[in-house]
Motif scaffolding. Structure first.
Motif, PDB file in Angstrom:
ATOM      1  N   ILE A   1       1.040  -0.975  -0.300  1.00 17.18           N
ATOM      2  CA  ILE A   1      -0.042   0.194  -0.495  1.00 17.18           C
ATOM      3  C   ILE A   1       0.856   1.307  -0.515  1.00 17.18           C
ATOM      4  N   PRO A   2       0.647   1.913  -1.102  1.00 12.74           N
ATOM      5  CA  PRO A   2       1.482   3.433  -1.199  1.00 12.74           C
ATOM      6  C   PRO A   2       0.139   4.351  -0.354  1.00 12.74           C
ATOM      7  N   VAL A   3       1.436   5.002   0.155  1.00 13.19           N
ATOM      8  CA  VAL A   3       0.180   5.945   1.361  1.00 13.19           C
ATOM      9  C   VAL A   3       1.025   7.378   1.215  1.00 13.19           C
ATOM     10  N   TYR A   4       0.125   8.529   0.608  1.00  7.91           N
ATOM     11  CA  TYR A   4       0.559   9.601   0.626  1.00  7.91           C
ATOM     12  C   TYR A   4      -0.609  11.214   0.699  1.00  7.91           C
ATOM     13  N   ASN A   5      -0.449  11.472   1.831  1.00 16.13           N
ATOM     14  CA  ASN A   5      -1.355  11.889   2.322  1.00 16.13           C
ATOM     15  C   ASN A   5      -2.682  11.861   2.025  1.00 16.13           C
ATOM     16  N   VAL A   6      -3.630  10.708   2.728  1.00 19.53           N
ATOM     17  CA  VAL A   6      -4.949   9.642   2.614  1.00 19.53           C
ATOM     18  C   VAL A   6      -4.968   9.469   4.440  1.00 19.53           C
ATOM     19  N   GLU A   7      -4.739  10.441   5.201  1.00 16.51           N
ATOM     20  CA  GLU A   7      -5.754  10.132   7.052  1.00 16.51           C
ATOM     21  C   GLU A   7      -6.607  10.241   6.844  1.00 16.51           C
ATOM     22  N   LYS A   8      -7.583  10.546   6.022  1.00 16.86           N
ATOM     23  CA  LYS A   8      -9.171  10.580   5.680  1.00 16.86           C
ATOM     24  C   LYS A   8      -9.680   9.250   5.485  1.00 16.86           C
TER      25      LYS A   8
ATOM     26  N   ASN B   1       4.865   5.210   3.335  1.00 18.59           N
ATOM     27  CA  ASN B   1       4.314   6.915   3.522  1.00 18.59           C
ATOM     28  C   ASN B   1       5.273   7.060   2.621  1.00 18.59           C
ATOM     29  N   ASP B   2       4.800   7.867   1.802  1.00 16.82           N
ATOM     30  CA  ASP B   2       5.593   7.993   0.869  1.00 16.82           C
ATOM     31  C   ASP B   2       5.697   9.649   1.008  1.00 16.82           C
ATOM     32  N   GLY B   3       6.665  10.237   1.851  1.00 13.97           N
ATOM     33  CA  GLY B   3       6.325  11.871   2.262  1.00 13.97           C
ATOM     34  C   GLY B   3       5.746  13.011   2.383  1.00 13.97           C
ATOM     35  N   SER B   4       4.417  11.692   3.718  1.00 13.81           N
ATOM     36  CA  SER B   4       3.433  12.149   3.583  1.00 13.81           C
ATOM     37  C   SER B   4       3.012  13.834   4.659  1.00 13.81           C
ATOM     38  N   SER B   5       2.608  14.695   4.463  1.00 17.23           N
ATOM     39  CA  SER B   5       3.001  15.610   4.872  1.00 17.23           C
ATOM     40  C   SER B   5       1.652  15.669   6.283  1.00 17.23           C
TER      41      SER B   5
ATOM     42  N   GLU C   1       8.561  10.531  -3.112  1.00 17.02           N
ATOM     43  CA  GLU C   1       9.349  10.453  -4.432  1.00 17.02           C
ATOM     44  C   GLU C   1       8.195   9.697  -5.472  1.00 17.02           C
ATOM     45  N   GLY C   2       6.985   9.546  -5.214  1.00 19.48           N
ATOM     46  CA  GLY C   2       6.163   8.531  -6.095  1.00 19.48           C
ATOM     47  C   GLY C   2       5.382   7.220  -5.768  1.00 19.48           C
ATOM     48  N   SER C   3       4.268   6.902  -5.838  1.00 14.13           N
ATOM     49  CA  SER C   3       3.636   5.690  -5.813  1.00 14.13           C
ATOM     50  C   SER C   3       4.675   4.495  -6.152  1.00 14.13           C
TER      51      SER C   3
ATOM     52  N   PHE D   1       7.779  -1.217 -11.052  1.00 12.02           N
ATOM     53  CA  PHE D   1       7.001   0.094 -11.374  1.00 12.02           C
ATOM     54  C   PHE D   1       7.973   0.898 -12.053  1.00 12.02           C
ATOM     55  N   GLN D   2       7.491   1.950 -13.314  1.00  8.24           N
ATOM     56  CA  GLN D   2       8.699   3.198 -13.109  1.00  8.24           C
ATOM     57  C   GLN D   2       8.614   4.017 -12.004  1.00  8.24           C
ATOM     58  N   GLU D   3       9.269   4.954 -12.775  1.00  4.03           N
ATOM     59  CA  GLU D   3       9.192   5.727 -11.607  1.00  4.03           C
ATOM     60  C   GLU D   3       9.048   7.174 -11.937  1.00  4.03           C
ATOM     61  N   ILE D   4       7.841   7.014 -12.076  1.00  2.00           N
ATOM     62  CA  ILE D   4       6.928   8.736 -12.554  1.00  2.00           C
ATOM     63  C   ILE D   4       5.889   9.170 -11.605  1.00  2.00           C
ATOM     64  N   LYS D   5       5.616  10.124 -11.607  1.00  2.00           N
ATOM     65  CA  LYS D   5       4.265  10.746 -10.848  1.00  2.00           C
ATOM     66  C   LYS D   5       2.760  10.237 -10.867  1.00  2.00           C
ATOM     67  N   VAL D   6       2.634  10.328 -12.911  1.00  2.00           N
ATOM     68  CA  VAL D   6       1.534   9.408 -13.464  1.00  2.00           C
ATOM     69  C   VAL D   6       1.997   8.282 -14.821  1.00  2.00           C
ATOM     70  N   GLY D   7       1.554   7.345 -14.367  1.00  2.00           N
ATOM     71  CA  GLY D   7       1.256   6.830 -15.070  1.00  2.00           C
ATOM     72  C   GLY D   7       2.217   4.862 -14.900  1.00  2.00           C
ATOM     73  N   GLN D   8       2.381   5.118 -14.103  1.00  2.00           N
ATOM     74  CA  GLN D   8       3.230   4.584 -13.155  1.00  2.00           C
ATOM     75  C   GLN D   8       2.721   2.365 -13.812  1.00  2.00           C
ATOM     76  N   ASP D   9       1.831   2.960 -13.693  1.00  2.00           N
ATOM     77  CA  ASP D   9       0.947   0.470 -13.657  1.00  2.00           C
ATOM     78  C   ASP D   9       1.353   0.360 -15.258  1.00  2.00           C
ATOM     79  N   GLN D  10       1.195   1.103 -16.189  1.00  2.00           N
ATOM     80  CA  GLN D  10       1.624   0.633 -17.620  1.00  2.00           C
ATOM     81  C   GLN D  10       2.799   0.191 -17.869  1.00  2.00           C
ATOM     82  N   LEU D  11       3.667   0.742 -17.170  1.00  2.00           N
ATOM     83  CA  LEU D  11       5.241  -0.769 -17.614  1.00  2.00           C
ATOM     84  C   LEU D  11       5.086  -1.778 -17.229  1.00  2.00           C
ATOM     85  N   PRO D  12       4.545  -2.032 -15.754  1.00  2.00           N
ATOM     86  CA  PRO D  12       4.229  -3.371 -15.397  1.00  2.00           C
ATOM     87  C   PRO D  12       3.001  -4.205 -15.600  1.00  2.00           C
ATOM     88  N   PHE D  13       2.451  -3.230 -16.369  1.00  2.00           N
ATOM     89  CA  PHE D  13       1.136  -4.259 -16.983  1.00  2.00           C
ATOM     90  C   PHE D  13       2.289  -4.840 -18.025  1.00  2.00           C
TER      91      PHE D  13
END
Length: 328
Positions: free
Chosen positions: A8-15, A38-42, A67-69, A178-190
């Motif tokens: 579980i990647p976790v970033y600012n999801v306390e709620k 915990n991916d650097g949650s504030s 650093e992203g999910s 997983f690719q180390e990018i901010k969006v679309g990380q799922d595409q490469l492993p898929f």
């Protein structure tokens, strides 16, 4: 060694992360470890994770800078011990008895990848069938199939990480990450996993619930402001070259991922659009030179979404027609 590792990647999801963890920990299936990154949650996400860890020894926490999910998931994969791997996002949840259902089916069929359905959840609209099991390709139901069987249909399957149960040994053996990018990380492993797996099966049930358009989520951003589709294209191309499968997939891979890069051009943030267009144009020249496709495609930085799509469609139609007549 646990049967299952849930990552579980976790970033600012306390709620939301409590609901996510409760849906996992209250499952009848108990033979698992839950690796929360915990991916650097504030916000207070880390505190919530620590509270749950104090109550349940199956929880493992990795605390790292943001650093992203993709990086978060790779960090967890490096220490996961389970026979199977299941990815869950920190603001989502799973349905009752989901783990028993997926583990039982994967054990019975000895799959590398087990694919199932998921529902999208909107705060105001409730559940929708965004990734519903009803959308899984029906001709592959009730059978075990391989990457060789689905060469033409690979993009008919959901690309999301959380609609799949993976055998860990399969991921490790093929170095699927997983690719180390901010969006679309799922595409490469898929894509990497679907062109590599020897045993894939479908479980036509909705086991996952994906929280859609949450405020603050990366996927909720309307204006695009990173070069992720371009990075995905080059990464997938590299995998195909390294696995000697480029000839098998080049047409469908180029059309799929270049089309994505094109759609982003019309949605890009104005003050960053020139930089994206420059890299996008380099990609287009690469495709024209090395794949012989889109040779008459002339996108303009000012083109709107539908104009770009029209230009791309007519160029591809002419290309496919040329290929057809060359085969007569």
């Amino acid at each position: 060694m646990p049967k299952l590792s849930i990552i579980i990647p976790v970033y600012n999801v306390e709620k939301y992360v409590s609901n996510c963890l409760e849906s996992i920990l209250n499952q009848p299936f108990k033979d698992l470890e839950v690796i929360c990154v915990n991916d650097g949650s504030s916000d207070k996400s880390l505190s919530v994770l620590q509270e749950y860890k104090n109550r349940d020894e199956r929880i493992i926490i990795i605390d790292k800078k943001n650093e992203g999910s993709g990086v978060a998931r790779n960090s967890a994969l490096a220490i996961a011990r389970g026979e199977y791997i299941f990815f869950v996002d920190g603001d989502d949840w799973i349905e009752e008895n989901s783990l028993d259902k997926m583990i039982s089916e994967a054990d019975k069929l000895q799959t590398d990848i087990l694919i199932f359905g998921g529902l999208s959840y909107y705060e105001e609209k409730g559940r929708k069938g965004g990734y519903s099991a009803n959308k899984l390709p029906k001709k592959y139901l009730n059978k075990i199939f391989s990457s060789e069987d689905i060469k033409k249909d690979v993009f008919k399957f959901p690309s999301t990480a959380w609609t799949k149960l993976y055998r860990r040994e399969f991921l490790m053996k093929n170095n699927i990450k997983f690719q180390e990018i901010k969006v679309g990380q799922d595409q490469l492993p898929f894509f990497h996993s679907m062109i590599t797996a020897e045993k894939i099966a479908l479980l036509p049930q909705n086991l996952y619930c994906y929280r859609k358009n949450r405020k603050g989520a990366v996927t909720a951003v309307k204006k695009k402001k990173n070069f992720s589709p371009i990075y995905v294209f080059y990464a997938v191309e590299e995998v195909l070259q390294n696995t000697d499968k480029l000839d098998d997939y080049k047409d469908i891979f180029v059309k799929k991922y270049f089309s994505k890069a094109t759609s982003w051009l019309a949605k890009f943030q104005d003050d960053m659009k020139e930089g994206y267009f420059e890299e996008y144009s380099k990609l287009l020249k690469h495709i024209q030179k090395d794949y012989g496709m889109y040779k008459n495609f002339r996108p303009d930085i000012k083109d709107g979404y539908w104009m770009l799509k029209l230009k791309q469609f007519t160029t591809l139609k002419a290309f496919d027609k040329k290929i057809y007549y060359s085969m007569l």
